[in-house]
Structures are given as C-alpha cells and as structure tokens.
Design a protein around this motif. Sequence first.
Motif, PDB file in Angstrom:
ATOM      1  N   MET A   1       0.793  -1.062  -0.116  1.00  0.00           N
ATOM      2  CA  MET A   1       0.013  -0.134  -0.024  1.00  0.00           C
ATOM      3  C   MET A   1       1.055   1.293   0.312  1.00  0.00           C
ATOM      4  O   MET A   1       1.772   1.504   1.089  1.00  0.00           O
ATOM      5  N   PRO A   2       0.622   2.007  -0.926  1.00  0.00           N
ATOM      6  CA  PRO A   2       1.573   3.235  -1.009  1.00  0.00           C
ATOM      7  C   PRO A   2       1.325   4.373   0.168  1.00  0.00           C
ATOM      8  O   PRO A   2       0.212   4.253   0.411  1.00  0.00           O
ATOM      9  N   ARG A   3       2.213   4.793   0.508  1.00  0.00           N
ATOM     10  CA  ARG A   3       2.191   5.935   1.515  1.00  0.00           C
ATOM     11  C   ARG A   3       1.446   7.237   1.061  1.00  0.00           C
ATOM     12  O   ARG A   3       1.957   7.442  -0.242  1.00  0.00           O
ATOM     13  N   SER A   4       0.515   7.843   1.675  1.00  0.00           N
ATOM     14  CA  SER A   4       0.122   8.843   1.209  1.00  0.00           C
ATOM     15  C   SER A   4       0.771  10.312   1.403  1.00  0.00           C
ATOM     16  O   SER A   4       1.664  10.157   2.183  1.00  0.00           O
ATOM     17  N   ALA A   5       0.606  11.131   0.583  1.00  0.00           N
ATOM     18  CA  ALA A   5       1.599  12.176   0.618  1.00  0.00           C
ATOM     19  C   ALA A   5       1.187  13.072   1.719  1.00  0.00           C
ATOM     20  O   ALA A   5       0.020  13.033   2.323  1.00  0.00           O
ATOM     21  N   PRO A   6       2.157  13.884   2.543  1.00  0.00           N
ATOM     22  CA  PRO A   6       1.880  14.593   3.735  1.00  0.00           C
ATOM     23  C   PRO A   6       1.004  15.759   3.292  1.00  0.00           C
ATOM     24  O   PRO A   6       1.027  16.036   2.301  1.00  0.00           O
ATOM     25  N   PRO A   7       0.223  16.106   4.341  1.00  0.00           N
ATOM     26  CA  PRO A   7      -0.705  17.535   3.963  1.00  0.00           C
ATOM     27  C   PRO A   7       0.136  18.509   3.648  1.00  0.00           C
ATOM     28  O   PRO A   7       1.262  18.783   3.975  1.00  0.00           O
ATOM     29  N   PRO A   8      -0.440  19.490   3.192  1.00  0.00           N
ATOM     30  CA  PRO A   8       0.087  20.858   2.515  1.00  0.00           C
ATOM     31  C   PRO A   8       0.365  21.734   3.720  1.00  0.00           C
ATOM     32  O   PRO A   8       0.071  21.506   4.921  1.00  0.00           O
ATOM     33  N   ASP A   9       1.579  22.499   3.685  1.00  0.00           N
ATOM     34  CA  ASP A   9       1.733  23.341   4.830  1.00  0.00           C
ATOM     35  C   ASP A   9       0.776  24.066   5.432  1.00  0.00           C
ATOM     36  O   ASP A   9       0.808  24.146   6.451  1.00  0.00           O
ATOM     37  N   TRP A  10      -0.041  24.534   4.606  1.00  0.00           N
ATOM     38  CA  TRP A  10      -1.135  25.304   5.393  1.00  0.00           C
ATOM     39  C   TRP A  10      -2.020  24.743   6.006  1.00  0.00           C
ATOM     40  O   TRP A  10      -2.648  24.967   7.140  1.00  0.00           O
ATOM     41  N   VAL A  11      -2.333  23.140   5.912  1.00  0.00           N
ATOM     42  CA  VAL A  11      -2.920  22.422   6.814  1.00  0.00           C
ATOM     43  C   VAL A  11      -2.347  22.169   8.064  1.00  0.00           C
ATOM     44  O   VAL A  11      -2.780  22.380   8.968  1.00  0.00           O
ATOM     45  N   LEU A  12      -0.876  21.994   7.768  1.00  0.00           N
ATOM     46  CA  LEU A  12      -0.253  21.701   9.258  1.00  0.00           C
ATOM     47  C   LEU A  12      -0.279  23.002  10.131  1.00  0.00           C
ATOM     48  O   LEU A  12      -0.242  22.735  11.253  1.00  0.00           O
TER      49      LEU A  12
END
Length: 79
Positions: A1-12
């Motif tokens: 199962m591929p890893r999902s991309a990290p959330p965008p900076d604005w979400v963090l």
Amino acid sequence: MPRSAPPPDWVLVRRRAIGDQIRASRLRANLTQEAVAERAGMDRATYNRIEQGHSAALIDTLILIADAIGVPLADLVRQ
C-alpha cells in the motif's frame, strides 16, 4: 500500500492553530492535560500530540476534547 502524501503546509499551520486553541481553552478552564485526556477517554500522550499539532484528530476526538474542557466545539476550531 503506497504511503499517502503529507498534508500541505497550510494544513499543518491550521492544525497547530487548532492545537493552540485547545491549549488556551484548557488553560482558561484551569485543567491539566492529564485531566482533559482522562475526561475525553484518551491517554495524555495522544492528547499532547493533538494539542501540539503533531497529530490530526478525528472530529469525534475534537468533540470529546471540547466536552472534556466544557467549551463548544466551534471554540476549538474558530480562526
């Protein structure tokens, strides 16, 4: 199962802002992290990660935290 991309900076950034709101609400209620975590039915380490913005919380968890602190959910997520 591929890893999902990290959330965008604005979400963090927004996640950290919600954590700041949780912390401010907890301190206004004169509660410790341990007290809120216990009332919300979670361990303190998990609660701490949410308050620090290191962990994304499900809406159900945010509802439990708001109830444990004694504030409306909107107070925790309002910008």
